[in-house]
Write a protein that holds these residues in place. Structure first.
Motif, PDB file in Angstrom:
ATOM      1  N   GLY A  34       0.813  -1.223   0.000  1.00 31.32           N
ATOM      2  CA  GLY A  34       0.000   0.000   0.000  1.00 31.32           C
ATOM      3  C   GLY A  34       0.839   1.261   0.000  1.00 31.32           C
ATOM      4  N   ILE A  35       1.921   1.252   0.764  1.00 27.78           N
ATOM      5  CA  ILE A  35       2.807   2.416   0.836  1.00 27.78           C
ATOM      6  C   ILE A  35       3.476   2.644  -0.514  1.00 27.78           C
ATOM      7  N   LEU A  36       3.994   1.580  -1.118  1.00 29.75           N
ATOM      8  CA  LEU A  36       4.683   1.723  -2.401  1.00 29.75           C
ATOM      9  C   LEU A  36       3.738   2.147  -3.512  1.00 29.75           C
ATOM     10  N   GLY A  42       3.483   9.757  -6.939  1.00 24.79           N
ATOM     11  CA  GLY A  42       3.977  11.093  -6.642  1.00 24.79           C
ATOM     12  C   GLY A  42       4.263  11.226  -5.167  1.00 24.79           C
ATOM     13  N   PRO A  43       4.851  12.353  -4.773  1.00 27.29           N
ATOM     14  CA  PRO A  43       5.177  12.537  -3.360  1.00 27.29           C
ATOM     15  C   PRO A  43       3.932  12.399  -2.480  1.00 27.29           C
ATOM     16  N   VAL A  44       4.119  11.742  -1.346  1.00 30.21           N
ATOM     17  CA  VAL A  44       3.006  11.532  -0.414  1.00 30.21           C
ATOM     18  C   VAL A  44       3.485  11.829   1.005  1.00 30.21           C
ATOM     19  N   ARG A  45       2.646  12.531   1.748  1.00 26.23           N
ATOM     20  CA  ARG A  45       2.999  12.905   3.118  1.00 26.23           C
ATOM     21  C   ARG A  45       2.692  11.772   4.083  1.00 26.23           C
ATOM     22  N   PHE A  46       3.376  11.800   5.222  1.00 30.09           N
ATOM     23  CA  PHE A  46       3.205  10.788   6.261  1.00 30.09           C
ATOM     24  C   PHE A  46       1.735  10.665   6.656  1.00 30.09           C
ATOM     25  N   LEU A  61       3.937   2.343  10.551  1.00 31.71           N
ATOM     26  CA  LEU A  61       4.171   3.156   9.363  1.00 31.71           C
ATOM     27  C   LEU A  61       5.590   3.709   9.381  1.00 31.71           C
ATOM     28  N   THR A  62       6.000   4.229  10.513  1.00 29.85           N
ATOM     29  CA  THR A  62       7.355   4.773  10.651  1.00 29.85           C
ATOM     30  C   THR A  62       8.407   3.705  10.375  1.00 29.85           C
ATOM     31  N   LEU A  63       8.248   2.531  10.978  1.00 23.80           N
ATOM     32  CA  LEU A  63       9.218   1.441  10.780  1.00 23.80           C
ATOM     33  C   LEU A  63       9.255   0.980   9.324  1.00 23.80           C
ATOM     34  N   THR A  64       8.087   0.847   8.715  1.00 25.08           N
ATOM     35  CA  THR A  64       8.038   0.384   7.326  1.00 25.08           C
ATOM     36  C   THR A  64       8.647   1.409   6.395  1.00 25.08           C
ATOM     37  N   LEU A  65       8.361   2.687   6.627  1.00 23.28           N
ATOM     38  CA  LEU A  65       8.960   3.744   5.801  1.00 23.28           C
ATOM     39  C   LEU A  65      10.481   3.729   5.915  1.00 23.28           C
ATOM     40  N   ARG A  66      10.987   3.580   7.125  1.00 24.93           N
ATOM     41  CA  ARG A  66      12.449   3.536   7.317  1.00 24.93           C
ATOM     42  C   ARG A  66      13.066   2.359   6.577  1.00 24.93           C
ATOM     43  N   ASN A  67      12.420   1.201   6.661  1.00 24.37           N
ATOM     44  CA  ASN A  67      12.955   0.017   5.986  1.00 24.37           C
ATOM     45  C   ASN A  67      12.903   0.161   4.469  1.00 24.37           C
ATOM     46  N   LEU A  68      11.815   0.722   3.957  1.00 24.76           N
ATOM     47  CA  LEU A  68      11.720   0.940   2.508  1.00 24.76           C
ATOM     48  C   LEU A  68      12.755   1.971   2.049  1.00 24.76           C
ATOM     49  N   HIS A  79      10.939  18.962   4.617  1.00 27.38           N
ATOM     50  CA  HIS A  79      10.885  20.381   4.270  1.00 27.38           C
ATOM     51  C   HIS A  79      11.046  21.203   5.537  1.00 27.38           C
ATOM     52  N   PRO A  80      11.916  22.215   5.512  1.00 26.00           N
ATOM     53  CA  PRO A  80      12.188  23.016   6.708  1.00 26.00           C
ATOM     54  C   PRO A  80      11.064  24.023   6.992  1.00 26.00           C
ATOM     55  N   THR A  81       9.925  23.516   7.369  1.00 25.43           N
ATOM     56  CA  THR A  81       8.781  24.366   7.673  1.00 25.43           C
ATOM     57  C   THR A  81       8.343  24.111   9.114  1.00 25.43           C
ATOM     58  N   VAL A  82       7.487  24.983   9.605  1.00 28.32           N
ATOM     59  CA  VAL A  82       6.896  24.791  10.928  1.00 28.32           C
ATOM     60  C   VAL A  82       5.390  24.731  10.733  1.00 28.32           C
ATOM     61  N   PRO A  83       4.738  23.627  11.076  1.00 34.85           N
ATOM     62  CA  PRO A  83       5.342  22.375  11.548  1.00 34.85           C
ATOM     63  C   PRO A  83       6.094  21.672  10.418  1.00 34.85           C
ATOM     64  N   PRO A  84       6.989  20.746  10.783  1.00 33.17           N
ATOM     65  CA  PRO A  84       7.772  20.053   9.759  1.00 33.17           C
ATOM     66  C   PRO A  84       6.859  19.308   8.784  1.00 33.17           C
ATOM     67  N   ARG A  85       7.253  19.289   7.526  1.00 34.29           N
ATOM     68  CA  ARG A  85       6.507  18.561   6.505  1.00 34.29           C
ATOM     69  C   ARG A  85       7.456  17.538   5.876  1.00 34.29           C
ATOM     70  N   VAL A  86       7.039  16.297   5.887  1.00 31.68           N
ATOM     71  CA  VAL A  86       7.861  15.221   5.342  1.00 31.68           C
ATOM     72  C   VAL A  86       7.073  14.531   4.246  1.00 31.68           C
ATOM     73  N   GLU A  87       7.735  14.324   3.117  1.00 34.69           N
ATOM     74  CA  GLU A  87       7.126  13.618   1.991  1.00 34.69           C
ATOM     75  C   GLU A  87       8.005  12.435   1.605  1.00 34.69           C
ATOM     76  N   TYR A  88       7.363  11.435   1.068  1.00 33.76           N
ATOM     77  CA  TYR A  88       8.061  10.245   0.589  1.00 33.76           C
ATOM     78  C   TYR A  88       7.755  10.067  -0.887  1.00 33.76           C
ATOM     79  N   THR A  89       8.806   9.734  -1.634  1.00 29.22           N
ATOM     80  CA  THR A  89       8.675   9.524  -3.067  1.00 29.22           C
ATOM     81  C   THR A  89       9.298   8.183  -3.419  1.00 29.22           C
TER      82      THR A  89
END
Length: 131
Positions: A34-36, A42-46, A61-68, A79-89
């Motif tokens: 599902g994650i892949l 396209g980029p997808v946020r946590f 989710l965190t563990l699977t993302l790290r392993n992938l 992304h250096p924003t407040v609050p932090p924004r993280v995307e996965y591609t």
């Protein structure tokens, strides 16, 4: 960790087979498909992944993302924003899997009822109820 993994897998052909098994375990894992699929379009946020991958906990989710990411299938962009924004591609290697993963998912959806019926019949015949 890598040394520990190398010791577990052994040298030569055994190590290559171990790497293949580990890669198949990773991409075929309960949550990875599902994650892949989500990241391949396209980029997808946590938080979006958390909503789209039904039943996954934040920790899993965190563990699977790290392993992938570790396996080179995802790239994490913070992304250096407040609050932090993280995307996965998805990487090109992961995008190569996209059609196969979608086909596998569609196959499972098409045969869901037949599989359920087969399990029920098996459990009735064998007096079991494996979950």
């Amino acid at each position: 960790m890598r040394e520990e993994q190398a010791n577990r897998c052994g040298p030569g052909a055994a190590a290559r087979a171990c790497t293949v098994r580990e890669a198949l375990d990773r991409v075929g894992g309960k949550w990875s498909i599902g994650i892949l699929i989500a990241a391949s379009t396209g980029p997808v946020r946590f938080t979006e992944l958390e909503r789209r991958v039904e039943g996954i906990s934040r920790r899993m989710l965190t563990l699977t993302l790290r392993n992938l990411e570790r396996d080179g299938l995802l790239v994490r962009h913070a992304h250096p924003t407040v609050p932090p924004r993280v995307e996965y591609t998805a990487t090109p290697m992961a995008r190569e899997l996209y059609e196969s993963l979608v086909a596998l998912t569609r196959w499972a959806e098409r045969h869901r009822e037949a599989i359920s019926a087969a399990r029920t019949a098996y459990d009735r015949e064998h007096g079991t109820s494996a979950g």
